[in-house]
Design a protein around this motif. Structure first.
Motif, mmCIF file in Angstrom:
data_model
loop_
_atom_site.group_PDB
_atom_site.id
_atom_site.type_symbol
_atom_site.label_atom_id
_atom_site.label_comp_id
_atom_site.label_asym_id
_atom_site.label_seq_id
_atom_site.Cartn_x
_atom_site.Cartn_y
_atom_site.Cartn_z
ATOM 1 N N CYS A 80 0.892 -1.120 0.006
ATOM 2 C CA CYS A 80 0.021 0.019 0.285
ATOM 3 C C CYS A 80 0.918 1.268 -0.047
ATOM 4 O O CYS A 80 0.730 2.334 -0.570
ATOM 5 C CB CYS A 80 -0.930 -0.005 1.163
ATOM 6 N N PHE A 81 2.086 1.239 0.766
ATOM 7 C CA PHE A 81 2.872 2.338 0.818
ATOM 8 C C PHE A 81 3.677 2.631 -0.396
ATOM 9 O O PHE A 81 3.629 3.823 -1.018
ATOM 10 C CB PHE A 81 3.913 2.159 2.122
ATOM 11 N N VAL A 82 3.878 1.593 -0.840
ATOM 12 C CA VAL A 82 4.822 1.822 -2.316
ATOM 13 C C VAL A 82 3.804 2.303 -3.236
ATOM 14 O O VAL A 82 3.981 3.119 -4.175
ATOM 15 C CB VAL A 82 5.335 0.405 -2.577
ATOM 16 N N ALA A 83 2.500 1.855 -3.537
ATOM 17 C CA ALA A 83 1.483 1.959 -4.397
ATOM 18 C C ALA A 83 1.360 3.709 -4.143
ATOM 19 O O ALA A 83 1.110 4.435 -5.186
ATOM 20 C CB ALA A 83 0.172 1.439 -4.151
ATOM 21 N N LEU A 84 1.248 4.113 -3.223
ATOM 22 C CA LEU A 84 1.063 5.752 -2.450
ATOM 23 C C LEU A 84 2.030 6.179 -3.047
ATOM 24 O O LEU A 84 1.911 7.615 -3.763
ATOM 25 C CB LEU A 84 0.606 5.882 -1.145
ATOM 26 N N LEU A 85 3.294 5.794 -2.887
ATOM 27 C CA LEU A 85 4.488 6.589 -3.390
ATOM 28 C C LEU A 85 4.582 6.835 -4.763
ATOM 29 O O LEU A 85 4.853 7.806 -5.279
ATOM 30 C CB LEU A 85 5.739 5.762 -2.719
ATOM 31 N N VAL A 86 4.049 5.723 -5.421
ATOM 32 C CA VAL A 86 4.270 5.712 -6.878
ATOM 33 C C VAL A 86 3.106 6.918 -7.269
ATOM 34 O O VAL A 86 3.333 7.701 -8.382
ATOM 35 C CB VAL A 86 3.846 4.203 -7.586
ATOM 36 N N ILE A 87 1.950 6.820 -6.861
ATOM 37 C CA ILE A 87 0.995 7.840 -7.183
ATOM 38 C C ILE A 87 1.628 9.302 -6.934
ATOM 39 O O ILE A 87 1.402 10.151 -7.866
ATOM 40 C CB ILE A 87 -0.395 7.572 -6.438
ATOM 41 N N ARG A 88 2.123 9.446 -5.954
ATOM 42 C CA ARG A 88 2.841 10.657 -5.460
ATOM 43 C C ARG A 88 3.746 11.017 -6.334
ATOM 44 O O ARG A 88 3.993 12.221 -6.805
ATOM 45 C CB ARG A 88 3.012 10.843 -3.869
ATOM 46 N N ILE A 89 4.516 10.250 -6.874
ATOM 47 C CA ILE A 89 5.605 10.499 -7.877
ATOM 48 C C ILE A 89 5.034 10.682 -9.121
ATOM 49 O O ILE A 89 5.428 11.710 -9.856
ATOM 50 C CB ILE A 89 6.582 9.434 -8.096
ATOM 51 N N ILE A 90 4.194 10.141 -9.704
ATOM 52 C CA ILE A 90 3.457 10.666 -10.912
ATOM 53 C C ILE A 90 2.831 12.011 -10.538
ATOM 54 O O ILE A 90 3.008 12.780 -11.627
ATOM 55 C CB ILE A 90 2.498 9.490 -11.141
ATOM 56 N N GLN A 91 2.160 12.284 -9.765
ATOM 57 C CA GLN A 91 1.543 13.577 -9.415
ATOM 58 C C GLN A 91 2.485 14.667 -9.327
ATOM 59 O O GLN A 91 2.591 15.692 -9.990
ATOM 60 C CB GLN A 91 0.765 13.782 -7.879
ATOM 61 N N HIS A 92 3.701 14.528 -8.677
ATOM 62 C CA HIS A 92 5.022 15.245 -8.697
ATOM 63 C C HIS A 92 5.359 15.589 -9.943
ATOM 64 O O HIS A 92 5.624 16.871 -10.525
ATOM 65 C CB HIS A 92 5.914 15.038 -7.779
ATOM 66 N N ARG A 93 5.656 14.508 -10.693
ATOM 67 C CA ARG A 93 6.154 14.720 -12.167
ATOM 68 C C ARG A 93 5.278 15.377 -13.088
ATOM 69 O O ARG A 93 5.580 16.375 -13.971
ATOM 70 C CB ARG A 93 6.310 13.347 -12.614
ATOM 71 N N MET A 94 3.918 15.194 -12.796
ATOM 72 C CA MET A 94 2.884 15.952 -13.784
ATOM 73 C C MET A 94 2.833 17.341 -13.421
ATOM 74 O O MET A 94 2.224 18.054 -14.154
ATOM 75 C CB MET A 94 1.535 15.104 -13.464
ATOM 76 N N GLY A 95 3.300 17.913 -12.224
ATOM 77 C CA GLY A 95 3.348 19.146 -11.979
ATOM 78 C C GLY A 95 1.763 19.712 -11.851
ATOM 79 O O GLY A 95 0.919 19.402 -11.332
#
Length: 189
Positions: A80-95
């Motif tokens: 669950c934590f890794v999935a949340l981390l991936v989502i946050r990385i995508i959001q950060h990269r999308m700006g």
């Protein structure tokens, strides 16, 4: 038994006084040595932390835990934590174009690929739906007809995610070695 009726009323004077503060957000803090700028800086990310807990509980099903062994519980929360981390990385990269966690999860949840003969990778179409659309028939009349469209939210979100990372695997059939090399070259920066 006595039948007493309670009268309900509104204290208009108090309501008007309270209305003066509508639209303001009050922060109560124990950090007495912070100025207002530092308090806003510290507390501005609080909503993201709260949203992360909500995502973990709802979208990633962190609660309730349906496993009982301690090692399985830890593994579940790690996933669950890794999935949340991936989502946050995508959001950060999308700006500025960042999608909600729910929309990212929905778009990525529909993405599947197949390994064909010879180790060829094929990404299945993501999204798309049949919907009614107004078109002109042969007589020139406007009628509703069912039409396939790849312009639905899931397809557009997935396309935006691919554009963010500089990928486009539609109608591309790379060999598995090329695909794996591509995956290794994705950076988070």
């Amino acid at each position: 038994m006595e039948n007493t009726k309670k009268l309900r009323s509104v204290d208009l004077e108090k309501a008007e006084k309270d209305a003066m503060y509508d639209g303001y957000f009050c922060i109560i803090t124990s950090e007495m040595d912070y100025d207002e700028r530092r308090i806003r800086q510290v507390y501005s990310g609080l909503w993201q932390i709260e949203q992360s807990f909500r995502i973990m509980k709802t979208d990633l099903y962190a609660r309730p835990v349906f496993v009982s062994k301690n090692e399985h519980i830890r593994a579940h929360f790690l996933i669950c934590f890794v999935a949340l981390l991936v989502i946050r990385i995508i959001q950060h990269r999308m700006g500025e174009k960042a999608l909600s966690a729910e929309r990212i999860a929905r778009a990525l949840g529909t993405a599947t690929c197949q390994v064909l003969k010879g180790g060829i990778i094929h990404l299945d179409d993501v999204g798309g739906a049949i919907a009614f659309q107004k078109v002109r028939n042969k007589k020139g009349e406007i009628v509703d007809t069912l039409v396939y469209s790849d312009k639905d939210e899931i397809a557009l979100d997935y396309k935006l995610i691919q554009e963010t990372f500089g990928t486009n695997f539609y109608n591309v059939y790379p060999r598995q070695e090329v695909f794996n090399k591509f995956l290794k070259n994705i950076t988070v920066a």
